[in-house]
Scaffold this motif. Structure first.
Motif, short mmCIF file in Angstrom:
data_model
loop_
_atom_site.label_atom_id
_atom_site.label_comp_id
_atom_site.label_asym_id
_atom_site.label_seq_id
_atom_site.Cartn_x
_atom_site.Cartn_y
_atom_site.Cartn_z
N PHE A 28 18.70 0.01 -46.25
CA PHE A 28 18.86 -0.89 -45.12
C PHE A 28 18.79 -0.06 -43.85
CE2 PHE A 28 21.52 -3.01 -41.91
CZ PHE A 28 20.90 -4.25 -41.86
N SER A 29 17.93 -0.45 -42.91
CA SER A 29 17.76 0.33 -41.69
C SER A 29 17.35 -0.59 -40.54
CB SER A 29 16.70 1.42 -41.89
OG SER A 29 15.46 0.85 -42.27
N GLY A 30 17.28 -0.02 -39.36
CA GLY A 30 16.89 -0.82 -38.22
C GLY A 30 16.99 -0.05 -36.92
N LEU A 31 16.78 -0.75 -35.82
CA LEU A 31 16.82 -0.16 -34.49
C LEU A 31 17.28 -1.22 -33.51
CD1 LEU A 31 14.20 2.15 -32.85
CD2 LEU A 31 14.92 0.08 -31.65
N VAL A 32 18.20 -0.83 -32.62
CA VAL A 32 18.70 -1.72 -31.58
C VAL A 32 18.33 -1.13 -30.23
CG1 VAL A 32 20.74 -2.77 -30.54
CG2 VAL A 32 20.59 -2.54 -33.02
N ASP A 33 17.65 -1.89 -29.40
CA ASP A 33 17.21 -1.45 -28.07
C ASP A 33 17.52 -2.55 -27.07
OD1 ASP A 33 15.73 -0.95 -25.71
OD2 ASP A 33 14.15 0.08 -26.80
N GLY A 55 13.34 -2.65 -24.61
CA GLY A 55 12.73 -1.97 -23.47
C GLY A 55 11.66 -0.99 -23.89
N LEU A 56 11.99 -0.12 -24.85
CA LEU A 56 11.02 0.84 -25.37
C LEU A 56 10.55 0.50 -26.77
CD1 LEU A 56 12.21 4.38 -24.17
CD2 LEU A 56 10.46 2.90 -23.19
N THR A 57 11.39 -0.17 -27.56
CA THR A 57 11.02 -0.56 -28.92
C THR A 57 11.60 -1.92 -29.23
OG1 THR A 57 11.07 1.75 -29.66
CG2 THR A 57 11.10 0.08 -31.37
N GLY A 337 18.03 1.51 -20.21
CA GLY A 337 18.39 1.02 -21.52
C GLY A 337 18.98 2.04 -22.46
N VAL A 338 19.44 1.54 -23.61
CA VAL A 338 20.00 2.35 -24.68
C VAL A 338 19.29 1.94 -25.97
CG1 VAL A 338 22.07 3.03 -25.96
CG2 VAL A 338 22.25 2.36 -23.54
N ARG A 339 18.98 2.94 -26.81
CA ARG A 339 18.28 2.70 -28.08
C ARG A 339 19.02 3.45 -29.19
NH1 ARG A 339 11.94 4.18 -28.42
NH2 ARG A 339 12.83 6.10 -27.53
#
Length: 342
Positions: A28-33, A55-57, A337-339
């Protein structure tokens, strides 16, 4: 005797299950931007202040899994979904498919791999690898020109109109040959009486030390996501991208063209950009120009940003963007932003 045989069988089954488990994995994985900023693209009548996602992804989450089938053969699945972290809503937009990022299964071996389901469109990997801002649908000049139509009266349309992912497709990926790999892709239209409407394309990716080369070709007839409807035309688009990492600077250069069969206009897109390592982060700069050859409409977009890594998985960024289209009001945008990756 029966009890002993039962016990031996149970032990054998447990051992087999353990061996199978050792050869399989699910992650399980992911990305928060998420970013805050003020946005105004070319042609907008006013500016808007936002807290927005991607913002970036583009933010996403999901599960992937692999199983070693033996003899060099393995199976893999991907089920991943986009989300909007500013509101908690699913998808990139209202009505987006739940697993619009990935929903597929594949078999791979010495022959390469064969994938069935929803996966990336041919243009996506070459274009995000080939520009300094990657897969930013907010601040990357190249991605904005290729993939994001404007609904502000300018009439600006995406030069690759069939989405960044294709549903109902078959993909053959070659093995890697000295850093070179290619993908051949075919999307079934799946519409009754569609007269064979479909999407087809191919791309290549080359990584040779400091040199990166990518390219794609698409023939688009149907939209996405889900069961795509006929676009009303056939659009052919291609591009070549190159980058070279000198250590102190990594320049990016690309050129592509796009044309629909129901229009005399050809869209020609060129890009020049660079990344520069700076402290614990990277300076990002990119300029893209798209010219419509018949109407002489010209779009020029420039972005400048800094991406600072707080850890291996978390970074903060700031970006300024200027956007211009012939005979339209200019746009200026800024975002902070924050990623985070998990």
């Amino acid at each position: 005797m029966n009890n002993r045989l039962t016990a031996l069988c149970s032990a054998a089954l447990c051992a087999a299950a353990g061996a199978a488990h050792a050869q399989s994995s699910v992650q399980f994985s992911g990305l928060v931007d998420t970013f805050a900023g003020s946005l105004k693209t070319a042609g907008d009548t006013s500016r808007k202040s936002v807290v927005d996602s991607g913002g970036l992804t583009t933010s996403w989450f999901g599960v992937t899994g692999t199983e070693d089938l033996g003899g060099g053969l393995s199976a893999k699945f991907q089920l991943t979904s986009f989300l909007r972290t500013d509101t908690g809503e699913q998808g990139r937009f209202t009505g987006d498919s739940f697993f619009s990022r990935d929903a597929n299964i594949s078999l791979s071996g010495s022959f390469g791999s064969v994938l069935l389901g929803r996966w990336l469109a041919p243009h996506f990997l070459p274009s995000i690898i080939g520009n300094p801002f990657g897969d930013s649908f907010t601040f990357s000049p190249l991605i904005l020109h290729m993939n994001v139509p404007l609904y502000n009266g300018t009439g600006w349309g995406a030069t690759t109109p069939a989405d960044t992912g294709w549903s109902n497709q078959v993909v053959y990926s070659t093995p890697q040959f000295g850093g070179l790999q290619a993908n051949l892709q075919y999307q079934f239209g799946e519409q009754p009486n569609d007269n064979g409407k479909k999407n087809a394309g191919a791309n290549f990716l080359y990584f040779g030390g400091p040199l990166t080369l990518t390219g794609f070709y698409e023939r688009d007839q149907i939209g996405n996501p889900g069961q795509g409807a006929y676009l009303g035309t056939t659009r052919k688009d291609w591009a070549l991208h190159g980058a070279y990492d000198f250590g102190v600077v990594k320049p990016f250069l690309s050129h592509g063209e796009s044309k629909a069969d129901n229009s005399d206009d050809k869209a020609r897109t060129s890009q020049l950009g660079a990344t520069v390592p700076l402290g614990a982060g990277t300076m990002l700069a990119d300029y893209a120009r798209t010219e419509l050859t018949r109407t002489r409409v010209d779009r020029r977009t420039f972005s400048l940003g800094y991406d600072h890594f707080l850890s291996r998985r978390t970074d903060v960024y700031a970006v300024y963007m200027n956007d211009r289209i012939t005979a339209q009001t200019n746009g200026n945008s800024v975002g902070f932003g924050v990623r985070h990756r998990f």
